[in-house]
Design an enzyme around this catalytic site. Structure first.
Site, mmCIF file in Angstrom:
data_model
loop_
_atom_site.group_PDB
_atom_site.id
_atom_site.type_symbol
_atom_site.label_atom_id
_atom_site.label_comp_id
_atom_site.label_asym_id
_atom_site.label_seq_id
_atom_site.Cartn_x
_atom_site.Cartn_y
_atom_site.Cartn_z
ATOM 1 N N GLY A 81 14.039 -6.949 -5.674
ATOM 2 C CA GLY A 81 14.783 -7.754 -6.631
ATOM 3 C C GLY A 81 15.902 -6.916 -7.216
ATOM 4 N N GLY A 82 15.584 -6.185 -8.299
ATOM 5 C CA GLY A 82 16.585 -5.408 -9.036
ATOM 6 C C GLY A 82 17.521 -4.589 -8.161
ATOM 7 N N ASN A 91 16.280 -10.200 -3.024
ATOM 8 C CA ASN A 91 16.065 -11.444 -3.757
ATOM 9 C C ASN A 91 16.909 -11.375 -5.025
ATOM 10 O OD1 ASN A 91 15.093 -13.597 -5.220
ATOM 11 N ND2 ASN A 91 12.994 -12.821 -5.405
ATOM 12 N N TRP A 92 17.981 -12.141 -5.053
ATOM 13 C CA TRP A 92 18.910 -12.054 -6.191
ATOM 14 C C TRP A 92 18.389 -12.813 -7.416
ATOM 15 C CZ3 TRP A 92 24.334 -13.071 -3.458
ATOM 16 C CH2 TRP A 92 24.563 -12.049 -2.534
ATOM 17 N N LYS A 93 17.314 -13.531 -7.244
ATOM 18 C CA LYS A 93 16.716 -14.312 -8.338
ATOM 19 C C LYS A 93 17.801 -15.168 -9.031
ATOM 20 C CE LYS A 93 12.921 -11.073 -8.561
ATOM 21 N NZ LYS A 93 11.889 -10.396 -9.315
ATOM 22 N N HIS A 99 6.558 -16.773 -3.991
ATOM 23 C CA HIS A 99 6.877 -15.591 -4.802
ATOM 24 C C HIS A 99 6.059 -15.653 -6.097
ATOM 25 C CE1 HIS A 99 9.057 -12.869 -7.436
ATOM 26 N NE2 HIS A 99 9.483 -12.281 -6.333
ATOM 27 N N SER A 152 9.401 -3.032 -7.503
ATOM 28 C CA SER A 152 10.134 -1.910 -8.115
ATOM 29 C C SER A 152 10.701 -0.924 -7.104
ATOM 30 C CB SER A 152 9.240 -1.170 -9.113
ATOM 31 O OG SER A 152 8.864 -2.018 -10.161
ATOM 32 N N GLU A 179 3.353 -8.205 -2.460
ATOM 33 C CA GLU A 179 3.992 -7.769 -3.706
ATOM 34 C C GLU A 179 2.978 -7.858 -4.841
ATOM 35 O OE1 GLU A 179 8.527 -8.454 -3.826
ATOM 36 O OE2 GLU A 179 7.567 -10.373 -4.174
HETATM 37 P P1 PGA Z 1 11.744 -5.896 -8.057
HETATM 38 O O1 PGA Z 1 11.430 -7.403 -7.609
HETATM 39 O O2 PGA Z 1 12.225 -5.169 -6.827
HETATM 40 O O3 PGA Z 1 12.818 -6.026 -9.099
HETATM 41 O O4 PGA Z 1 10.479 -5.322 -8.577
HETATM 42 C C1 PGA Z 1 10.714 -7.650 -6.447
HETATM 43 C C2 PGA Z 1 10.514 -9.141 -6.283
HETATM 44 O O5 PGA Z 1 10.298 -9.831 -7.293
HETATM 45 O O6 PGA Z 1 10.561 -9.650 -5.156
#
Ligand code: PGA
Length: 263
Positions: A239-240, A12-14, A97, A218, A169
């Site tokens: 995400g990250g 997820n590149w947000k 999300h 994370s 999540e």
């Molecule tokens: P994260 O994000 O891996 O940076 O914790 C996960 C998400 O929001 O889907």
């Protein structure tokens, strides 16, 4: 010989990358990441990059997901993009999300409409659910999981359940959360078991067993293997870690190892 379950690796590149940067990044990923048997790699870029990337992407390697969709198909909804408009551009859509739920106040009714809209438009919804730290500390985790899950799925008929993915999540484990901490494997296993239990209550054991359930929060290349090896976990939503090509590709490699262990 039993079927090997597919492993989903979702990035997820947000709200990161301009369309140009997204295009370059996807190009870089496709050079680094080699998809493996039974591994489905999905990336969710910003809405503004989706169309360009849909022309660029090799769908045998990567599938595209929208980070959000509107629950209606067309109409006077300023600033929104519908699943009907994204049909053919993406194969998946994140729905519910926690950033949508908590920063944009999207409750279960909105989430349910989005899940239905995705299915109506041949897009697989990835329904995200998870409790806040407060809810966990108050012993409400299972109730929240149940409410968000059943709330999100309530318009889905049994026949469509093979086109749905769920991602657990916990909000307190997502890296953008200040004081984020890692969920323990036991916490994840327990939550994933609850997900299938609630799905089984409504749709039966078979549907629950077949449902892909992902974990997110994370994830990086040093913990991905642990989470992927948890009983009942069918993949990762990150995400990250999805914004760094080396990290993302090493997580895909870990998924391949885990897949091979299951053979
Ligand atoms: P994260 O994000 O891996 O940076 O914790 C996960 C998400 O929001 O889907």
């Amino acid at each position: 010989m039993g079927d090997v379950r597919k492993i989903y690796i979702v990035g997820n590149w947000k709200m990161n990358f301009t369309p140009g940067e997204a295009s370059l990044y996807l190009h870089k990923l496709s050079k680094k990441v080699t998809p493996g048997k039974d591994i489905q790699i999905i990336v969710a870029p910003s809405m503004i990059s989706l169309q360009t990337l849909s022309l660029q992407v090799n769908r045998r390697e990567f599938k595209l997901a929208a980070q959000n969709i509107n629950g209606r198909d067309f109409g006077a909804f300023t600033g929104e993009v519908s699943a009907a408009q994204l049909r053919g551009i993406v194969d998946y859509a994140l729905v519910g999300h926690s950033e949508r739920r908590y920063l944009f106040y999207e409750h279960d009714k909105i989430t349910r409409e989005k899940v239905a809209a995705a299915l109506r438009n041949r897009i697989v919804p990835i329904l995200c659910i998870g409790e806040t730290l407060n809810e966990r500390e108050n012993g409400e985790t299972d109730m929240v999981i149940r409410d968000q899950l059943i709330g999100g799925l309530s318009e889905v008929v049994k026949e469509d359940m093979d086109k749905v993915i769920v991602a657990y999540e916990p909000v307190w484990a997502i890296s953008s959360n200040k004081d984020a901490k890692l969920a323990t494997p036991d916490e994840v296993e327990d939550a994933v078991r609850q997900v299938r239990k609630h799905v089984a209550e409504v749709y039966g054991e078979k549907v629950a067993e077949a449902l892909p359930v992902l974990y997110g929060g994370s994830i990086n290349n040093s913990n991905a293997g642990t989470y992927l090896r948890i009983e009942g976990v069918d993949g990762l939503l990150m995400g990250g870690a999805s914004l760094i090509a080396d990290e993302f590709s090493s997580i895909v490699d870990i998924a391949k190892e885990v897949r091979d262990e299951r053979d």
